[in-house]
Design a protein around this motif. Sequence first.
Motif, PDB file in Angstrom:
ATOM      1  N   PRO A 192      -9.168  83.565 -37.902  1.00 15.09           N
ATOM      2  CA  PRO A 192     -10.079  82.798 -37.042  1.00 15.09           C
ATOM      3  C   PRO A 192      -9.349  82.109 -35.890  1.00 15.09           C
ATOM      4  CG  PRO A 192     -10.646  82.462 -39.338  1.00 15.09           C
ATOM      5  CD  PRO A 192      -9.365  83.249 -39.324  1.00 15.09           C
ATOM      6  N   SER A 193      -8.128  81.627 -36.142  1.00 13.56           N
ATOM      7  CA  SER A 193      -7.364  80.965 -35.074  1.00 13.56           C
ATOM      8  C   SER A 193      -7.025  81.942 -33.958  1.00 13.56           C
ATOM      9  CB  SER A 193      -6.074  80.360 -35.637  1.00 13.56           C
ATOM     10  OG  SER A 193      -6.361  79.290 -36.509  1.00 13.56           O
ATOM     11  N   GLU A 194      -6.662  83.178 -34.326  1.00 13.86           N
ATOM     12  CA  GLU A 194      -6.325  84.184 -33.318  1.00 13.86           C
ATOM     13  C   GLU A 194      -7.551  84.566 -32.501  1.00 13.86           C
ATOM     14  OE1 GLU A 194      -2.639  86.695 -35.250  1.00 13.86           O
ATOM     15  OE2 GLU A 194      -4.623  86.926 -36.153  1.00 13.86           O
ATOM     16  N   ARG A 195      -8.684  84.728 -33.176  1.00 15.01           N
ATOM     17  CA  ARG A 195      -9.908  85.056 -32.442  1.00 15.01           C
ATOM     18  C   ARG A 195     -10.323  83.903 -31.533  1.00 15.01           C
ATOM     19  NH1 ARG A 195     -14.290  86.005 -36.198  1.00 15.01           N
ATOM     20  NH2 ARG A 195     -13.009  85.270 -37.920  1.00 15.01           N
ATOM     21  N   LEU A 196     -10.144  82.688 -32.026  1.00 14.30           N
ATOM     22  CA  LEU A 196     -10.468  81.510 -31.223  1.00 14.30           C
ATOM     23  C   LEU A 196      -9.615  81.467 -29.959  1.00 14.30           C
ATOM     24  CD1 LEU A 196     -11.781  78.718 -30.795  1.00 14.30           C
ATOM     25  CD2 LEU A 196      -9.945  77.757 -32.210  1.00 14.30           C
ATOM     26  N   ALA A 234     -18.016  79.278 -36.611  1.00 12.99           N
ATOM     27  CA  ALA A 234     -18.901  78.109 -36.583  1.00 12.99           C
ATOM     28  C   ALA A 234     -18.130  76.795 -36.585  1.00 12.99           C
ATOM     29  CB  ALA A 234     -19.858  78.162 -37.777  1.00 12.99           C
ATOM     30  N   ASP A 235     -16.896  76.799 -37.116  1.00 13.33           N
ATOM     31  CA  ASP A 235     -16.116  75.557 -37.179  1.00 13.33           C
ATOM     32  C   ASP A 235     -15.864  74.961 -35.799  1.00 13.33           C
ATOM     33  OD1 ASP A 235     -16.007  75.644 -39.890  1.00 13.33           O
ATOM     34  OD2 ASP A 235     -13.955  76.398 -40.032  1.00 13.33           O
ATOM     35  N   GLU A 240     -17.425  67.484 -36.886  1.00 18.83           N
ATOM     36  CA  GLU A 240     -16.572  66.801 -37.853  1.00 18.83           C
ATOM     37  C   GLU A 240     -15.215  67.486 -38.016  1.00 18.83           C
ATOM     38  OE1 GLU A 240     -18.645  66.383 -41.510  1.00 18.83           O
ATOM     39  OE2 GLU A 240     -20.208  65.068 -40.681  1.00 18.83           O
ATOM     40  N   LYS A 241     -15.071  68.688 -37.462  1.00 20.13           N
ATOM     41  CA  LYS A 241     -13.812  69.419 -37.572  1.00 20.13           C
ATOM     42  C   LYS A 241     -12.832  68.931 -36.509  1.00 20.13           C
ATOM     43  CE  LYS A 241     -15.055  72.373 -40.845  1.00 20.13           C
ATOM     44  NZ  LYS A 241     -14.371  72.470 -42.154  1.00 20.13           N
ATOM     45  N   GLY A 242     -11.592  68.666 -36.939  1.00 17.05           N
ATOM     46  CA  GLY A 242     -10.576  68.191 -36.006  1.00 17.05           C
ATOM     47  C   GLY A 242      -9.558  69.263 -35.682  1.00 17.05           C
ATOM     48  N   GLY A 243      -8.388  68.849 -35.218  1.00 19.95           N
ATOM     49  CA  GLY A 243      -7.303  69.784 -34.927  1.00 19.95           C
ATOM     50  C   GLY A 243      -7.653  70.757 -33.824  1.00 19.95           C
ATOM     51  N   GLN A 244      -7.297  72.030 -34.046  1.00 20.35           N
ATOM     52  CA  GLN A 244      -7.523  73.050 -33.030  1.00 20.35           C
ATOM     53  C   GLN A 244      -9.004  73.228 -32.719  1.00 20.35           C
ATOM     54  OE1 GLN A 244      -6.571  77.046 -34.209  1.00 20.35           O
ATOM     55  NE2 GLN A 244      -7.332  76.789 -36.292  1.00 20.35           N
ATOM     56  N   TRP A 245      -9.859  72.956 -33.713  1.00 17.28           N
ATOM     57  CA  TRP A 245     -11.295  73.114 -33.495  1.00 17.28           C
ATOM     58  C   TRP A 245     -11.809  72.056 -32.524  1.00 17.28           C
ATOM     59  CZ3 TRP A 245     -12.134  77.675 -35.219  1.00 17.28           C
ATOM     60  CH2 TRP A 245     -11.470  78.140 -36.356  1.00 17.28           C
ATOM     61  N   LYS A 246     -11.292  70.848 -32.659  1.00 16.08           N
ATOM     62  CA  LYS A 246     -11.694  69.775 -31.745  1.00 16.08           C
ATOM     63  C   LYS A 246     -11.205  70.073 -30.328  1.00 16.08           C
ATOM     64  CE  LYS A 246     -11.374  64.769 -31.042  1.00 16.08           C
ATOM     65  NZ  LYS A 246     -10.832  63.487 -31.573  1.00 16.08           N
TER      66      LYS A 246
END
Length: 340
Positions: A192-196, A234-235, A240-246
């Motif tokens: 998911p991180s790579e796709r993001l 979806a993250d 409420e999701k932090g880190g790379q998602w924020k």
Amino acid sequence: EPLQATLFDYLKDREEVELNEKEESPLDDLAVKAGDTVYFHHEEYKVREISKNEITGRNDLWLDPVRQGNHQIPIVAFTDNEDLLKHISLKRPNFIVGDEVKYKDKDYTITRFDDMGNNLKTVTVKDNTEYLGGMITGSDVIPYRLEGDLERIFENLTYQNPEKTTEEIEIKKAEAHNFKIKEETLPDKLSPSERLNNNLEAISMLNRIERGERDLDITAQEVLARYVGWGGLADVFDEEKGGQWKEARSFLKENLSQAEYEAARESTLTSFYTPKTVIDGVYKTLSDMGFKQGNILEPSMGIGNFIGNIPDEMNKSKFYGVELDSVSGRIGKLLYPESD
């Protein structure tokens, strides 16, 4: 009686061989030549020479630094023009080492860029204010992921990217060709991180091209082609999701319109692009039915993977694509400018 070659004949033959080798040299077709200005790792250089490396079989681009204080003399190894342009830039990046920038309402000078891996980079800036008579100066190391992030972090006091006219941008787009997908990294093989990160880089590239800050070339198209939509991500939109998602959420809110952001958030359960194996199967079925060329309609094209995977024997077909999602549709237009 056999003819005896003279020294003159030998020299003449050797000269012809060298001349033929020079005429056939692929180095003559490169985008750069000795004396040109290029940019490598956010530094400005002059091309000293381009030569064939007899040991590695590749080509070497020798660079001389322009900035006083830069003592690096890089040798960039490459195979062909396309490979070379992945390593260097012919256009000045918006930020290079030595630029004076405004950061947090103070003046700084950029002193270095570093790639930390995993799509994380850092830029180091030195505080231009001296303390204790110049004995102490402050510095900051600032993390970033995309080149576009730097424009939000800094105001460049040294360089302003010249604005291009709409006509100039359209001419550049008209010079581009349909992208050909040579090989595919299937989305389900990526984390998911790579796709993001692929999505964020593609959106950043899309915006830069549309603003006239970046030409549409094969390197830009390769970045755009890695966009996979928001299915399974979806993250990113969970407050409420932090880190790379924020970080990604902030990036999207700054780089997408409100309507585009809402559309992306709503597509997390539905936006899944057709994998190459399915596309190849569809084309095989068409081929078995005798189809060679004609009009092809893709009513939900995404970024156009069906166009990019079309077999060579069908490439004279006329493609028509329809896509409701604004971001996907605009990326598709840049990837396949020769289609409608």
